[in-house]
Structure formats: C-alpha cells, structure tokens
Design a protein around this motif. Sequence first.
Motif, mmCIF file in Angstrom:
data_model
loop_
_atom_site.group_PDB
_atom_site.id
_atom_site.type_symbol
_atom_site.label_atom_id
_atom_site.label_comp_id
_atom_site.label_asym_id
_atom_site.label_seq_id
_atom_site.Cartn_x
_atom_site.Cartn_y
_atom_site.Cartn_z
ATOM 1 N N TYR A 153 0.856 -1.192 0.000
ATOM 2 C CA TYR A 153 0.000 0.000 0.000
ATOM 3 C C TYR A 153 0.890 1.240 0.000
ATOM 4 O O TYR A 153 1.814 1.339 0.785
ATOM 5 C CB TYR A 153 -0.855 0.029 1.265
ATOM 6 N N TRP A 154 0.592 2.153 -0.894
ATOM 7 C CA TRP A 154 1.255 3.453 -0.855
ATOM 8 C C TRP A 154 0.218 4.482 -0.422
ATOM 9 O O TRP A 154 -0.931 4.142 -0.166
ATOM 10 C CB TRP A 154 1.821 3.790 -2.242
ATOM 11 N N GLU A 155 0.582 5.754 -0.349
ATOM 12 C CA GLU A 155 -0.356 6.744 0.177
ATOM 13 C C GLU A 155 -0.840 7.726 -0.877
ATOM 14 O O GLU A 155 -0.046 8.409 -1.520
ATOM 15 C CB GLU A 155 0.275 7.542 1.323
ATOM 16 N N ASN A 156 -2.173 7.767 -1.014
ATOM 17 C CA ASN A 156 -2.801 8.854 -1.773
ATOM 18 C C ASN A 156 -3.051 9.994 -0.794
ATOM 19 O O ASN A 156 -2.650 11.117 -1.006
ATOM 20 C CB ASN A 156 -4.102 8.318 -2.395
ATOM 21 N N GLY A 157 -3.716 9.661 0.340
ATOM 22 C CA GLY A 157 -3.782 10.637 1.428
ATOM 23 C C GLY A 157 -5.205 11.027 1.811
ATOM 24 O O GLY A 157 -6.184 10.502 1.274
ATOM 25 N N PHE A 158 -5.283 11.931 2.785
ATOM 26 C CA PHE A 158 -6.594 12.431 3.220
ATOM 27 C C PHE A 158 -7.148 13.359 2.130
ATOM 28 O O PHE A 158 -6.426 14.225 1.625
ATOM 29 C CB PHE A 158 -6.480 13.175 4.558
ATOM 30 N N ARG A 159 -8.406 13.149 1.830
ATOM 31 C CA ARG A 159 -9.006 13.845 0.688
ATOM 32 C C ARG A 159 -9.762 15.092 1.152
ATOM 33 O O ARG A 159 -10.319 15.134 2.249
ATOM 34 C CB ARG A 159 -9.940 12.903 -0.086
ATOM 35 N N HIS A 160 -9.752 16.106 0.282
ATOM 36 C CA HIS A 160 -10.414 17.390 0.584
ATOM 37 C C HIS A 160 -11.253 17.804 -0.626
ATOM 38 O O HIS A 160 -10.979 17.412 -1.756
ATOM 39 C CB HIS A 160 -9.353 18.461 0.870
ATOM 40 N N LEU A 161 -12.259 18.604 -0.341
ATOM 41 C CA LEU A 161 -13.181 19.032 -1.397
ATOM 42 C C LEU A 161 -12.695 20.306 -2.070
ATOM 43 O O LEU A 161 -12.182 21.215 -1.411
ATOM 44 C CB LEU A 161 -14.553 19.344 -0.776
ATOM 45 N N THR A 162 -12.889 20.390 -3.399
ATOM 46 C CA THR A 162 -12.727 21.680 -4.091
ATOM 47 C C THR A 162 -13.983 21.885 -4.945
ATOM 48 O O THR A 162 -14.637 20.928 -5.349
ATOM 49 C CB THR A 162 -11.496 21.697 -5.023
ATOM 50 N N THR A 238 -12.112 23.120 0.570
ATOM 51 C CA THR A 238 -12.574 22.833 1.932
ATOM 52 C C THR A 238 -11.679 21.746 2.526
ATOM 53 O O THR A 238 -11.601 20.642 1.963
ATOM 54 C CB THR A 238 -14.034 22.316 1.919
ATOM 55 N N LEU A 239 -10.985 22.083 3.593
ATOM 56 C CA LEU A 239 -10.138 21.093 4.277
ATOM 57 C C LEU A 239 -11.064 20.189 5.084
ATOM 58 O O LEU A 239 -11.457 20.484 6.203
ATOM 59 C CB LEU A 239 -9.120 21.816 5.169
ATOM 60 N N LYS A 296 -1.893 30.303 -4.927
ATOM 61 C CA LYS A 296 -2.447 30.194 -6.289
ATOM 62 C C LYS A 296 -3.849 30.796 -6.360
ATOM 63 O O LYS A 296 -4.505 30.732 -7.404
ATOM 64 C CB LYS A 296 -2.522 28.709 -6.695
ATOM 65 N N GLY A 297 -4.345 31.297 -5.202
ATOM 66 C CA GLY A 297 -5.636 31.981 -5.202
ATOM 67 C C GLY A 297 -6.802 31.187 -4.670
ATOM 68 O O GLY A 297 -7.952 31.662 -4.701
ATOM 69 N N MET A 298 -6.585 29.973 -4.178
ATOM 70 C CA MET A 298 -7.722 29.183 -3.669
ATOM 71 C C MET A 298 -8.201 29.776 -2.350
ATOM 72 O O MET A 298 -7.412 30.184 -1.508
ATOM 73 C CB MET A 298 -7.322 27.713 -3.500
ATOM 74 N N GLN A 299 -9.545 29.829 -2.202
ATOM 75 C CA GLN A 299 -10.172 30.320 -0.969
ATOM 76 C C GLN A 299 -10.422 29.120 -0.060
ATOM 77 O O GLN A 299 -11.109 28.175 -0.458
ATOM 78 C CB GLN A 299 -11.510 30.994 -1.301
ATOM 79 N N VAL A 300 -9.906 29.142 1.156
ATOM 80 C CA VAL A 300 -9.897 27.946 2.003
ATOM 81 C C VAL A 300 -10.929 28.024 3.126
ATOM 82 O O VAL A 300 -11.026 29.039 3.817
ATOM 83 C CB VAL A 300 -8.490 27.736 2.601
ATOM 84 N N SER A 301 -11.716 26.958 3.266
ATOM 85 C CA SER A 301 -12.617 26.781 4.425
ATOM 86 C C SER A 301 -12.181 25.511 5.129
ATOM 87 O O SER A 301 -11.544 24.644 4.532
ATOM 88 C CB SER A 301 -14.074 26.611 3.951
ATOM 89 N N VAL A 302 -12.549 25.394 6.412
ATOM 90 C CA VAL A 302 -12.172 24.207 7.176
ATOM 91 C C VAL A 302 -13.425 23.552 7.734
ATOM 92 O O VAL A 302 -14.266 24.231 8.342
ATOM 93 C CB VAL A 302 -11.215 24.573 8.340
ATOM 94 N N LEU A 303 -13.571 22.239 7.523
ATOM 95 C CA LEU A 303 -14.692 21.504 8.104
ATOM 96 C C LEU A 303 -14.351 21.216 9.566
ATOM 97 O O LEU A 303 -13.339 20.575 9.856
ATOM 98 C CB LEU A 303 -14.909 20.186 7.347
ATOM 99 N N SER A 304 -15.175 21.703 10.482
ATOM 100 C CA SER A 304 -14.863 21.526 11.914
ATOM 101 C C SER A 304 -15.060 20.066 12.324
ATOM 102 O O SER A 304 -15.776 19.309 11.655
ATOM 103 C CB SER A 304 -15.818 22.405 12.742
ATOM 104 N N LEU A 305 -14.439 19.687 13.426
ATOM 105 C CA LEU A 305 -14.615 18.308 13.930
ATOM 106 C C LEU A 305 -16.090 18.045 14.218
ATOM 107 O O LEU A 305 -16.609 16.968 13.949
ATOM 108 C CB LEU A 305 -13.773 18.107 15.208
#
Length: 353
Positions: A153-162, A238-239, A296-305
């Motif tokens: 298994y290798w790592e793709n990683g934790f996924r985030h929405l755009t 969105t993280l 690069k100009g992306m606007q970032v939001s964070v999904l809370s726990l």
Amino acid sequence: MTHPAQLARRRWCGLGGAVLAGLASPWVHATPRTTSLQLQAGIGLKADSPQGRGLAYFAELVAARSNGSLRIDVHTGGALGDDLTMIERVRSGAQAITCPDSSTLAAKVPGFSVINYPFTFRNEAEADHVLDGPWGSSFLSRLGEHGLVGLSYWENGFRHLTNNRQAIADMSGIGDLRLRTMQNQMLIDSFAALGFEPVPMPFPQVHAALALGQVHGQENPLPTILSSRFYEVQKHLTLSRHVYSAFVLLIGKPAWESLSPDEQALLRRAAIDARDAQRRWNREVAASALEQLKAKGMQVSVLSLHDAERARRRLRPVLEKYHRQVGLSNVVELYVQLSRLRNAQGLLDLPAP
Ligand code: KDG
C-alpha cells in the motif's frame, strides 16, 4: 505462440539457474539474465507527484538490486489509461505494473471499500498500522484470484473538497453541486447522502471536466490538487479530510509468473522500501501544499470536527447498507484494530460504526 512470460522464464532458466557466486551484493539474490527483462508500469498522476516519485524510486531499486536484469519502464500522467483500464491491462499482461487507488479494486475485492469509509481514520499513522498489518494484507491476498499480485500500500492521502460554486464549511446547503467522484459505488452513495450530485469519472478526465463546467467540484488529497493543477480550475478548497485514500502497487500474474522466486522476493522488498519513501514524500508535500494553493488563489474553508462528526452520523445509514457487501467482519475488525491502537495511546474511542 509462446507467451512473453514463458519466453522470459526460458531466458532465466536458460542460464540453468547458475548461481554466479561472489557477484551477489547484499541485494542481488536473483541470477542475472542474459538480457534484461522490461516491465512496463503506468500510473495516473504526473511524474513529479509523490506517486510518480515513488514509482521512479521503485524502478531504481529494482534495477540496482537486480544488477540491471530487471528494468521497469515508467509511464505517468495516465499515458497508458485510467486506473480501471490499467488494472485490466495488468491482468491481461499488456502492462506489468500499476498503482491505482484502492477504491477502484473494490469491484474485485469488496473489502477494499472499507479503507475509504468516510471519517474513519484520524491520521496517517492509524492507516499505516492497519494497512500494513493482517487486516490490509487480507485484501491484497484476495487479489490473486483476479490475476493480480498486491505488493504494498502506498499513500494517496486524506481527501479534501474543491469546487467552483461556493465556500463549503459544514457540508450543508450544498444544493445541486455536481461533484466528480472516483468510480466506487460506496463513495458515490456517500456523496449523494451528503447532498452532492455525484458524477463518477476516470481521473484523467477531471481537469477538463472542471474547466468546461461539466462538474462543479472534485475531491482529492492536497498533493494531487497541486500536482494536477486543479487550482487552475477550482476556486474553493474545503479542508475536510473526509476520506483516507491508499494506492495499491500491483503487478499482474502474467508478469509475476515470468519472474524467478528470487526476483519476486526482490520486487516485494523494493515495493516495501519504495512505500516508506513514497509515504514520506507524500506527507512532506501535503504539509507544504496548503500555502502553495492559497498562493495560487484558492479560498480555504475548514470543516470543523463537530461538522465532520455530524456528516459521519448522516452517512451511517449508507455505510450500514455496505457493511454486508464489504464484509461486516472487515468493518468490525477495523474498528477493533483502531480501538486497540487508540486505547494504547490513551485516546478516547470514536463511537463504533
Ligand atoms: O493514478 C492516479 C489515480 O489512482 C488517483 O488519482 C486516484 O485519487 C484518485 C482519483 O481521484 O481518481
């Protein structure tokens, strides 16, 4: 017509398996071939992605440790097709090696879907622990009946929405946002349950589909969002860490059976060593990607726990529908492993699935 695998085996056996004693470096167990065996490898991400760097390193290890007897011919950026296409090419012997997301293997071994169960792993260490142990190995071993050998298994990683429509901070009020998803029914149903309009699509088509507005958003780990330049066609990030994704380094049975036992052992060892390096690179890139994407100009939001837990509870009915299909014992064992790990770390347990 003699199958390439038989030809390759003859070349190896043609040496009468003569052991050229004294030539073996600590790594060279395999008897050198009279002519090197070329193994064609293809992946979907670009050469400069951690997946691409990992495959190049794997190829380097194999060539060095076989004294050039085995050569891996690397093709990146979807040059040989998308994940599902390359899996079939590997099964047929048209290609030797690929490294798809584990979710695309669920059609053959349903248990792979459990790896992508949303909001399950808390961190990479938990994923490493269960994937590299008996739980993850059990899925790799079942690939054998599908003409595949899972090496590591290798790592793709934790996924985030755009997306290009709106800032998404709490997974509510999403409306009819068309979200490109991987081709895995559990994920498709999960995103539908969260209010998206899921659009399953091969990875190589995603950037163009976003640019043309055929879909409004997608979800991937930060290293992929960076290396595949999704920031060019996506405004909002969105993280969410909503899913952990693993790659599976695969070799097809036809290629595998053309190798001597010592060559097979050499490839298995190199797959593990390349795994450790690829995961390290993936985490290094993920740690620095956010600042680059902001630049690069992306606007970032964070999904809370809190909102992640609310989303997880909303998904419970969907996942319960899949428990039987993916193997209830696989789900239960995953939570047993995670509970033991978290108890050993003195962490409170998340509620069971
Ligand atoms: O080969 C690259 C794909 O396996 C990888 O990008 C899968 O995360 C993935 C996606 O979104 O398709």
